[in-house]
Write a protein that holds these residues in place. Structure first.
Motif, PDB file in Angstrom:
ATOM      1  N   LEU A  12       0.855  -1.243   0.082  1.00 14.82           N
ATOM      2  CA  LEU A  12       0.042   0.020   0.069  1.00 14.82           C
ATOM      3  C   LEU A  12       0.852   1.219   0.136  1.00 14.82           C
ATOM      4  CD1 LEU A  12      -2.876  -0.920   2.572  1.00 14.82           C
ATOM      5  CD2 LEU A  12      -3.011  -0.693   0.205  1.00 14.82           C
ATOM      6  N   ALA A  13       2.125   1.110   0.373  1.00 16.41           N
ATOM      7  CA  ALA A  13       2.995   2.455   0.465  1.00 16.41           C
ATOM      8  C   ALA A  13       2.986   3.408  -0.629  1.00 16.41           C
ATOM      9  CB  ALA A  13       4.366   1.936   1.021  1.00 16.41           C
ATOM     10  N   PRO A  14       3.032   2.901  -1.911  1.00  9.86           N
ATOM     11  CA  PRO A  14       3.278   3.573  -3.061  1.00  9.86           C
ATOM     12  C   PRO A  14       1.831   4.443  -3.355  1.00  9.86           C
ATOM     13  CG  PRO A  14       3.853   1.540  -3.693  1.00  9.86           C
ATOM     14  CD  PRO A  14       3.374   1.043  -2.186  1.00  9.86           C
ATOM     15  N   ALA A  15       0.691   3.827  -2.844  1.00 13.82           N
ATOM     16  CA  ALA A  15      -0.594   4.874  -2.877  1.00 13.82           C
ATOM     17  C   ALA A  15      -0.733   5.568  -1.615  1.00 13.82           C
ATOM     18  CB  ALA A  15      -2.004   3.543  -2.752  1.00 13.82           C
ATOM     19  N   PHE A  16      -0.429   5.269  -0.627  1.00 14.07           N
ATOM     20  CA  PHE A  16      -0.364   6.303   0.553  1.00 14.07           C
ATOM     21  C   PHE A  16       0.998   7.226   0.537  1.00 14.07           C
ATOM     22  CE2 PHE A  16      -3.589   3.106   1.674  1.00 14.07           C
ATOM     23  CZ  PHE A  16      -4.507   4.105   2.490  1.00 14.07           C
ATOM     24  N   TYR A  68       4.731  13.375  -1.302  1.00 13.73           N
ATOM     25  CA  TYR A  68       4.445  11.965  -0.815  1.00 13.73           C
ATOM     26  C   TYR A  68       5.138  10.826  -1.818  1.00 13.73           C
ATOM     27  CZ  TYR A  68       1.551  13.899   2.747  1.00 13.73           C
ATOM     28  OH  TYR A  68       0.836  14.520   3.935  1.00 13.73           O
ATOM     29  N   GLY A  69       5.600  11.255  -2.883  1.00  4.51           N
ATOM     30  CA  GLY A  69       6.433  10.516  -3.768  1.00  4.51           C
ATOM     31  C   GLY A  69       5.351   9.730  -4.427  1.00  4.51           C
ATOM     32  N   LEU A  70       4.230   9.944  -4.811  1.00  2.63           N
ATOM     33  CA  LEU A  70       3.136   8.913  -5.310  1.00  2.63           C
ATOM     34  C   LEU A  70       3.467   8.882  -6.951  1.00  2.63           C
ATOM     35  CD1 LEU A  70      -0.146  10.382  -3.787  1.00  2.63           C
ATOM     36  CD2 LEU A  70       1.435   8.608  -2.919  1.00  2.63           C
ATOM     37  N   THR A  71       2.827   7.674  -7.269  1.00  9.21           N
ATOM     38  CA  THR A  71       2.959   7.669  -8.935  1.00  9.21           C
ATOM     39  C   THR A  71       1.914   8.773  -9.443  1.00  9.21           C
ATOM     40  OG1 THR A  71       0.941   6.154  -9.017  1.00  9.21           O
ATOM     41  CG2 THR A  71       3.280   5.337  -8.547  1.00  9.21           C
ATOM     42  N   ALA A  72       2.183   8.946 -10.775  1.00 10.13           N
ATOM     43  CA  ALA A  72       1.167   9.868 -11.471  1.00 10.13           C
ATOM     44  C   ALA A  72      -0.164   9.806 -11.366  1.00 10.13           C
ATOM     45  CB  ALA A  72       1.726  10.085 -12.953  1.00 10.13           C
ATOM     46  N   SER A  73      -0.691   8.605 -11.413  1.00 10.23           N
ATOM     47  CA  SER A  73      -1.915   8.314 -11.316  1.00 10.23           C
ATOM     48  C   SER A  73      -2.544   8.530  -9.921  1.00 10.23           C
ATOM     49  CB  SER A  73      -2.166   6.991 -12.059  1.00 10.23           C
ATOM     50  OG  SER A  73      -1.509   5.960 -11.237  1.00 10.23           O
ATOM     51  N   ASP A  74      -1.642   7.881  -8.964  1.00 10.81           N
ATOM     52  CA  ASP A  74      -1.996   7.936  -7.610  1.00 10.81           C
ATOM     53  C   ASP A  74      -2.295   9.570  -7.221  1.00 10.81           C
ATOM     54  OD1 ASP A  74      -2.534   5.441  -7.294  1.00 10.81           O
ATOM     55  OD2 ASP A  74      -0.387   5.225  -6.413  1.00 10.81           O
TER      56      ASP A  74
END
Length: 568
Positions: free
Chosen positions: A23-27, A48-54
């Motif tokens: 879950l870490a990439p999403a949060f 928060y270092g999220l992916t572009a879509s997140d």
């Protein structure tokens, strides 16, 4: 058996740790908000270092929470339907007339939206509004009200409160812009009058006047209990609506302990506070500036801690909430705080060319203004690289040429005393010790230190942010660039509806003199008087635009500098 238990514990630990990693990439990991942590070059682009879509999904949710106040266990909720009944029911009712006399200035309101308009809440953008489609599909029924009106259901009754958008959105020539400071908020006045009414009206009378259901009466009784630990102060003038006096005066109604405990004794015998009589007002902040800073508020007094979480905590103190309840909500909803951070940190300013022809920008004049800016302003306000300085400039259109390609703001947010009105930053002395001792402040790394000055802000979108200075005391950029002795002692403010009538394009701000719209002068609240306490227009003079008391900028220099500022 013990081995079996230990093995089971290990398996469970591995499972939950793996789930967390998944879950870490999403949060995203919580950013480092500690004191002195340098702001990244170009500002916090993705904290928060999220992916572009997140990240896109998080910003979209953040917009929702900017409209729908997220702290659902907030202490103060006004029952919605009884409030509407009070305003809209046609028949005569002696109890309703008694309440109207208490409200005094509120007697003329006959619909909910008339009240919300008075509070300063702006309409939702229309579907045809292509320039600023900032709002996703709003929650049910929202478009029929105003941005900032937030409904929360509790125990079978619906109550309303005020969300972020009430103070942090503005109508700019027919476009509602989220993240731009509200020019005419009356949120503090609304809370003040609501407190006065609730203190004077018993539940039985409220029920008789509004046809409240038992569940709505219970909600009103909860409000009546909680406002004992809420205190307010109406700002010195319309347009300044910071919540800091409300926070300080509400803390004075609580025990001086780590949880700001709410006791009968503290409610009956509040501590004295300087903000009972001294102003400490400023205009609401601009969202797109926040990503460039590592200390928060207009005075930079929050030197550590998540700025959005800090704001929510202080809001709830001002609402009279129990801080154990606030802490529980923060523990349950870190994702909401994260989504609001992402929204604020990815807000973008309105561009001058979205509202006026690009040909209004005289590029040669703006480029001369850039040189003046570098010489006189950049050391405090940062550097703004322009497309007209790139190798591709000859092939660019005029609109592309004036774009800002990069912002270089100091890694350590500066605080500078340039002689502007000191009441606002001095007011933080009332808040520093009471806020720092809170267990929630310490748990979340929030540290407040009173400053001796204000943050010279990044200037993206500066053209749209008139009037200027933290207390709105300079009505235009012409006045900012002029010696304070020559600035107007008073001026008239009004909503920027008509681009020709309500805006001085040359000076970038409110029109003055014969150009002031006649209807503005009919409303005494729209008159700004710099001679009032806390509203001084002094400062930003010697060493900036004055040398030995003499202006260093000619009239042409000022025009050039304003042309440059319009391109930011």
């Amino acid at each position: 058996m013990q081995r079996l238990v230990r093995a089971y514990s290990v398996v469970c630990g591995v499972f939950w740790f793996s789930a967390f990693l998944a879950l870490a990439p999403a949060f995203g990991a919580e950013p480092n908000w500690s004191r002195g942590k340098p702001t990244p070059v170009d500002g916090w682009q993705n904290p928060y270092g999220l992916t572009a879509s997140d990240l896109e999904a998080s910003i979209r949710r953040g917009r929702h929470w900017a409209l729908q106040y997220p702290v659902d266990n907030t202490a103060t909720l006004v029952p919605v339907q009884p409030f509407k009944n009070f305003l809209e029911l046609p028949e005569q009712n002696p109890f309703r007339e008694f309440i109207r006399r208490i409200l005094k200035a509120g007697t003329g309101f006959r619909t909910l939206n008339e009240v919300l308009d008075w509070v300063g809440m702006n309409p939702f953008p229309t579907p045809e509004d292509s320039a600023y489609t900032l709002i996703p599909e709003p929650f049910e029924g929202a478009r029929e009200t105003r941005m900032g009106f937030s409904v929360i259901e509790r125990d079978g009754a619906k109550g309303f409160t005020v969300s972020c958008a009430a103070c942090h959105s503005a109508n700019l020539f027919g476009h509602t812009v989220l993240g731009l400071q509200n020019r005419f908020p009356r949120v503090n006045a609304f809370f003040s009058r609501g407190k006065e009414l609730t203190e004077k009206v018993p539940p039985w009378m409220f029920g008789q006047a509004t046809r409240a259901t038992p569940a709505e009466l219970k909600l009103y009784e909860q409000q009546k209990k909680n406002i004992r630990w809420m205190n307010t102060r109406i700002p010195a003038t319309l347009g300044l609506d910071t919540s800091l006096p409300q926070v300080a005066l509400s803390l004075a109604l609580r025990e001086p302990d780590a949880h700001a405990s709410r006791t009968e004794r503290s409610a009956r015998s509040p501590r004295r506070d300087r903000l009972e009589t001294e102003p400490s007002d400023s205009k609401p902040g601009t969202w797109w500036n926040v990503r460039f800073k590592n200390r928060w508020l207009l005075d930079g007094s929050v030197v550590s801690g998540n700025p959005i979480l800090t704001n929510l905590l202080w809001n709830e103190i001002g609402h009279g909430s129990d801080l154990h309840d606030v802490g529980a909500w923060l523990d349950r909803h870190p994702e909401i705080v994260r989504d609001l951070v992402n929204l604020v940190f990815h807000s973008e300013p309105p561009r001058y060319t979205d509202f006026f022809p690009v040909t209004n920008i005289r590029i040669e004049s703006a480029r001369r203004g850039e040189k003046l800016f570098v010489q006189n302003c950049a050391s405090c306000h940062g550097t703004y690289e322009k497309a007209w300085s790139t190798a591709e400039a000859p092939s660019l259109s005029q609109e592309e040429m004036i774009k800002t390609t990069r912002v270089l703001y100091p890694e350590q947010t500066p605080v500078v005393n340039v002689g502007t009105d000191a009441y606002r930053f001095r007011g933080m002395t009332s808040l520093e010790e009471p806020l720092n001792r809170l267990e929630l402040s310490q748990r979340h790394g929030i540290v407040v230190e009173t400053q001796a000055g204000y943050v010279p802000p990044p200037l993206l979108g500066i053209w749209s942010r008139w009037p200027y200075f933290h207390n709105n005391s300079a009505p235009s950029l012409c006045d900012v660039l002029t010696a304070s002795s020559q600035r107007p002692r008073e001026y008239w403010a009004g909503a920027p509806v008509d681009r020709e009538r309500d805006f001085d394009d040359e000076c970038n701000g409110y029109p003055r003199g014969a150009r002031v719209p006649a209807e503005w002068k009919k409303d005494p609240e729209l008159k700004f008087d710099t001679r009032k306490k806390g509203l001084s227009n002094a400062g930003h003079d010697e060493g900036i635009f004055l040398r030995n008391g003499q202006e260093i900028l000619s009239s042409q220099d000022k025009r050039d500098l304003i042309q440059f500022l319009k391109t930011l």
